[in-house]
Scaffold this active site. Structure first.
Site, PDB file in Angstrom:
ATOM      1  CG  ASP A 101      61.907  47.627  49.425  1.00 23.28           C
ATOM      2  OD1 ASP A 101      60.991  47.862  48.623  1.00 23.28           O
ATOM      3  OD2 ASP A 101      63.101  47.911  49.205  1.00 23.28           O
TER       4      ASP A 101
ATOM      5  CG  PHE B  22      53.746  53.520  41.498  1.00 27.19           C
ATOM      6  CD1 PHE B  22      53.358  53.176  42.787  1.00 27.19           C
ATOM      7  CD2 PHE B  22      53.844  54.879  41.184  1.00 27.19           C
ATOM      8  CE1 PHE B  22      53.072  54.157  43.739  1.00 27.19           C
ATOM      9  CE2 PHE B  22      53.565  55.860  42.128  1.00 27.19           C
ATOM     10  CZ  PHE B  22      53.182  55.497  43.404  1.00 27.19           C
TER      11      PHE B  22
ATOM     12  CG  HIS C 155      56.406  53.363  45.890  1.00 25.34           C
ATOM     13  ND1 HIS C 155      55.447  52.383  45.970  1.00 25.34           N
ATOM     14  CD2 HIS C 155      57.055  53.325  47.096  1.00 25.34           C
ATOM     15  CE1 HIS C 155      55.499  51.785  47.162  1.00 25.34           C
ATOM     16  NE2 HIS C 155      56.463  52.345  47.854  1.00 25.34           N
TER      17      HIS C 155
ATOM     18  CG  ASN D 102      59.944  50.158  54.651  1.00 27.92           C
ATOM     19  OD1 ASN D 102      58.942  50.626  55.173  1.00 27.92           O
ATOM     20  ND2 ASN D 102      59.921  49.060  53.927  1.00 27.92           N
TER      21      ASN D 102
ATOM     22  N   GLY E 248      48.874  57.173  46.719  1.00 30.28           N
ATOM     23  CA  GLY E 248      47.670  56.370  46.866  1.00 30.28           C
ATOM     24  C   GLY E 248      47.859  55.055  46.139  1.00 30.28           C
ATOM     25  CB  SER E 249      45.831  52.096  45.671  1.00 33.13           C
ATOM     26  OG  SER E 249      44.541  52.675  45.551  1.00 33.13           O
ATOM     27  CG  MET E 250      46.944  51.292  39.247  1.00 28.90           C
ATOM     28  SD  MET E 250      47.171  49.623  38.613  1.00 28.90           S
ATOM     29  CE  MET E 250      45.692  48.826  39.188  1.00 28.90           C
TER      30      MET E 250
ATOM     31  CG  HIS F  89      53.855  53.914  53.947  1.00 27.25           C
ATOM     32  ND1 HIS F  89      52.794  53.320  54.578  1.00 27.25           N
ATOM     33  CD2 HIS F  89      54.325  52.980  53.072  1.00 27.25           C
ATOM     34  CE1 HIS F  89      52.626  52.089  54.126  1.00 27.25           C
ATOM     35  NE2 HIS F  89      53.534  51.850  53.209  1.00 27.25           N
TER      36      HIS F  89
ATOM     37  CE  LYS G 285      50.844  48.733  40.730  1.00 27.81           C
ATOM     38  NZ  LYS G 285      51.072  49.921  41.534  1.00 27.81           N
TER      39      LYS G 285
END
Lengths: 480, 137
Positions: free
Chosen positions: A99, A207, A237, A329, A378-380, A403, A479
Site C-alpha cells: 500500500d 478509516f 487513513h 509507506n 490509534g486503533s478503533m 506510525h 471503516k
C-alpha cells in the site's frame, strides 16, 4: 544455535541492538526502539529476524531500525526504517509495502465537541453515506487514461485544479503532495485497478474518523498547529488502493527475477531489490512516486467529501483546515548527516512516519521552528496522537518515528476474542459511533488486536523520536 | 488428493496447500484464494469471462505466487472470480492456460497481494507437494 532474539542487548531505556556479528551477511547492526512490554508482544513473530535480513541490504547505512509499533511484515517488519546510500544503494519495494503511500491526514474544524453532543450516530451515518468504503469498491470519479496520467504525474495539483482542495491545502502535505513520477512505468493492470478508486478509503484498518482534542501536552506547539482542547478534528487513513498494490506486485516480481544479475543474494524474496541507479531501480522509484501521487489525490478527494459532509450538517461556513498529511509507506531521497558528513540517502519507511525536527526546510514555514506534525492513529475506539518531529529523530532514525499502534493479534484470534455486540455497546457507552462494512471488520480491528497506543507513544516520546503535542479521542468512525 | 488449511497470522492470512502434482497444487491454491475473495463455496451465476495466463519464472515457488497474483489482479480489474483454470502448459518455470470466471458485485476480502513470504514448494515424506501462501490483506 542462538536465536536472533538472544543477541538483543539494551543500549538505553528504550533502545536495543542486535550486533552486526549476529548473522552472516549483516552489514550494519539492527536497532529496536521498544519497551520490555513491547518486546514481549513480538516474542512469537519473526520481526527481529526480518530486521536482521534488512541489515543485509546492499548500501545500507548505520543500522536497520524498527519502531515500537513493530510487528512481522513482508521483507521489512512493520515499523521498519532503512537508509541506503545514493546513487547505487538498494531500493526495495518490501521497504515501502504494497500500500504505497498509505498515510494519515489531520483536519481541524471550527467546531467544539459540545456541538456534536448526542449527534455521533448521525455523523457516523452521514459519513458512511458520503464517503465510499469497503472491499474493492469504486467511487464516483471514473478517470480516463489521460486524467489518470495527470493524477499520477501531478499528484494533489490535479485535485486543486478540479476544485477538490482549498487554497492552502497543498502547503500542508508532506512533499507538497507530489513526487517526481513517470506514469509510463505504471502497468495497464494497475491502471485498471485504480481508475475508479479516487475518493475511496478501502477496507481493513483504513478509516475516516471525527474526533476531538482531548488533551494538549505542549501548548506552544499546539498553538502553532492550530489545535485547542475540545476542538473537533477529522482523521483520514488510506493509501493508493489497488493501483499501488499492483505497482508493488509488478516490481517485486521483476526484482525477484533480476536480483541475481546484480549479484544480490538475500534470505527473503520479499526483500528483493535492485540498485537505485539500475533500470529496475529507477523505474520502480518513478512508478512508486506515481502511486504515491495517486494516494495523495485520494486523501485530497476524501477531504473534499469530508468537508462536504460536515458542512451539510453544520453549515457551509464551517472552517475545516488541513493541519498536515503524512505518508507512512514510502521511500524518499533525503540528505542526512552520517559520520559528520551530509550524504544523500534512499530512506525506506515501511509502517513508519517521517518526523523531521525544527529547522528542516521541507517543513511548512508556519511549523518549521517547531518540527513537523506527526500524526499517529490509534486503533478503533482508542486515542490517536499528534506529535512533533525532533532533532533527536534526525540524529538517530533518519528523522523517523512510529506510525500507529501495531497489531498484536491475528485477525482470526481477534474474531475469537471479541464479542462484536458487546464491543459495539461498549463503544456506544463511550459515545463512540462506528459504521463498518461488516461485523467481522469490527472484530478484526478491535482495540484488543493492537498494541497499547499509550505504550507506543510513551516509548517514542521518551526515546526522543517525536514529542507529544495533543491527544485525540474518537466520536464517529467509518471503516470498510 | 489436495488439501487447504488456513493458519493464524498476525496481520494477514496464511494458507497451507498440499497436492499430489503441480497442476493440482496451482488449482488448489487458486481455490483457496477464491474462498477468501468470496467466502462461499457456491460460485455465482452470470456471464462467463475468460482471460489467458502465460507466465515464466525462475522457479516453481515464484511461479505459483506470480500465477496467483496474476489471477488476483485480473479478478479486481475485471471484477470477477476466476474459478476454473484450464492449463495448456504447466512446468516448474512456466505456465500457460485459460482462466474462466463470472462477474461479481462485491468481494468478501480485499487482498492487496499474494506474497512470497514463507512460500517454498517442497515435497513431503508422503510424496505430496506443499507450500505456505501468505495473503496481504
Amino acid at each position: 544455535m542462538m536465536e536472533v532474539r538472544d543477541h538483543l542487548r539494551r543500549v538505553h531505556d528504550f533502545l536495543w541492538e542486535i550486533p552486526v556479528t549476529a548473522r552472516p551477511g549483516m552489514l550494519v547492526p539492527a536497532q529496536v526502539y521498544a519497551s520490555d512490554r513491547i518486546l514481549e508482544d513480538i516474542h512469537g513473530d519473526h520481526s527481529l529476524e526480518q530486521l536482521t535480513n534488512v541489515a543485509m541490504l546492499p548500501g545500507i547505512c548505520k543500522a536497520a531500525i524498527v519502531m515500537p509499533d513493530v510487528h512481522e511484515g513482508y521483507g521489512f517488519p512493520i515499523g521498519g526504517v532503512a537508509a541506503t546510500r545514493w546513487p547505487s544503494g538498494a531500493i526495495s519495494p518490501g521497504g515501502i509495502g504494497y500500500d504505497i503511500n498509505c498515510g494519515v491526514r489531520l483536519l481541524a474544524t471550527g467546531l467544539r465537541r459540545e456541538a456534536l453532543e448526542g449527534r455521533g450516530e448521525e455523523i457516523a451515518k452521514t459519513m458512511y453515506a458520503h464517503i465510499p468504503s469497503g472491499m474493492g469498491k469504486g467511487g464516483a470519479i471514473q478517470l480516463s487514461d489521460k486524467e489518470l496520467d495527470e493524477v499520477l504525474t501531478r499528484g494533489v495539483a490535479w485535485a486543486v485544479d478540479r476544485g477538490y482542495a482549498e487554497p492552502d491545502d497543498r502547503d500542508f502535505i508532506e512533499s507538497g503532495g507530489c513526487l517526481s513520477a513517470d506514469p509510463s512505468f505504471v502497468s495497464v493492470l494497475a491502471r485498471r485497478r485504480g481508475f475508479d478508486q479516487l475518493g475511496t478509503i478501502g477496507s481493513g484498518n483504513h478509516f475516516v474518523e471525527v474526533s476531538y482534542v482531548d488533551e494538549v501536552f505542549d501548548r506552544s506547539i499546539a498553538d502553532v498547529f492550530g489545535l485547542v482542547t475540545g476542538q473537533v478534528t477529522i482523521l483520514i487513513h488510506t493509501g493508493s488502493r489497488g493501483l499501488g498494490h499492483q505497482v508493488a506486485t509488478d516490481f517485486l516480481k521483476r526484482m525477484v527475477a533480476s536480483m541475481s544479475r546484480y549479484d544480490i543474494h538475500l534470505p527473503d524474496r520479499e526483500l528483493a531489490c535492485a540498485p537505485f541507479d539500475s533500470e529496475e531501480g529507477q523505474e520502480y522509484f518513478k512508478a512508486m512516486a506515481a502511486a504515491a501521487n495517486f494516494a495523495w489525490c485520494n486523501r485530497q478527494v476524501i477531504t473534499w467529501e469530508a468537508r462536504n459532509m460536515m458542512r451539510s450538517i453544520f453549515g457551509n461556513d464551517l472552517n475545516v483546515r488541513l493541519v498536515y498529511d503524512v505518508a507512512h509507506n514510502i521511500a524518499k531521497l533525503e540528505d542526512h548527516m552520517l559520520d559528520g558528513e551530509r550524504v544523500r540517502l534512499i530512506v525506506h519507511r515501511k509502517g513508519s512516519t517521517r518526523s523531521f525536527g525544527p529547522g528542516q526546510p521541507d517543513i511548512p514555514e508556519a511549523y518549521r521552528a517547531y518540527g513537523q506534525p506527526v500524526i499517529i492513529p490509534g486503533s478503533m475506539g482508542t486515542a490517536s496522537y499528534v506529535m512533533a518531529g525532533t532533532s533527536e529523530a534526525m540524529e538517530r532514525t533518519f528523522g523517523s518515528t512510529c506510525h500507529g499502534a501495531g497489531r498484536r493479534l491475528s485477525r482470526h484470534a481477534a474474531q475469537r476474542a471479541v464479542n462484536v455486540a458487546v464491543l459495539e455497546k461498549e463503544l456506544v457507552d463511550m459515545d463512540i459511533h462506528v459504521r463498518a462494512g461488516s461485523r467481522r471488520g469490527v472484530s478484526e480491528e478491535a482495540p484488543v488486536a493492537y498494541k497499547d497506543i499509550e505504550e507506543v507513544i510513551r516509548v517514542v516520546h521518551h526515546a526522543g523520536l517525536a514529542r507529544k503535542v495533543a491527544r485525540l479521542r474518537p466520536i464517529a468512525v467509518i471503516k470498510g | 488428493m489436495r488439501s487447504l488449511e488456513f493458519i493464524d497470522h498476525t496481520a494477514d492470512i496464511r494458507m497451507k496447500v498440499r497436492a499430489d502434482h503441480v497442476a493440482e497444487l496451482f488449482d488448489a491454491a487458486l481455490s483457496g484464494m477464491n474462498h477468501l475473495l468470496m467466502n462461499d463455496e457456491k460460485m455465482p451465476e452470470g456471464k462467463l469471462i475468460e482471460q489467458r495466463i502465460d507466465l515464466r519464472s525462475g522457479d516453481l515457488t515464484s511461479l505459483l505466487i506470480e500465477f496467483l497474483n496474476e489471477v488476483l489482479s485480473l479478478s479486481y480489474a475485471c471484477r470477477a472470480i476466476f474459478y476454473r483454470f484450464y492449463p495448456e502448459v504447466v512446468g516448474s518455470q512456466s505456465i500457460r492456460g485459460r482462466i474462466i470466471g463470472v462477474g461479481v458485485r462485491q468481494f468478501h476480502e480485499d487482498i492487496k497481494a499474494v506474497t512470497y513470504h514463507e512460500a517454498q514448494v517442497t515435497r513431503g515424506a508422503d510424496g505430496k507437494l506443499e507450500t505456505i501462501v501468505v495473503f496481504d490483506i
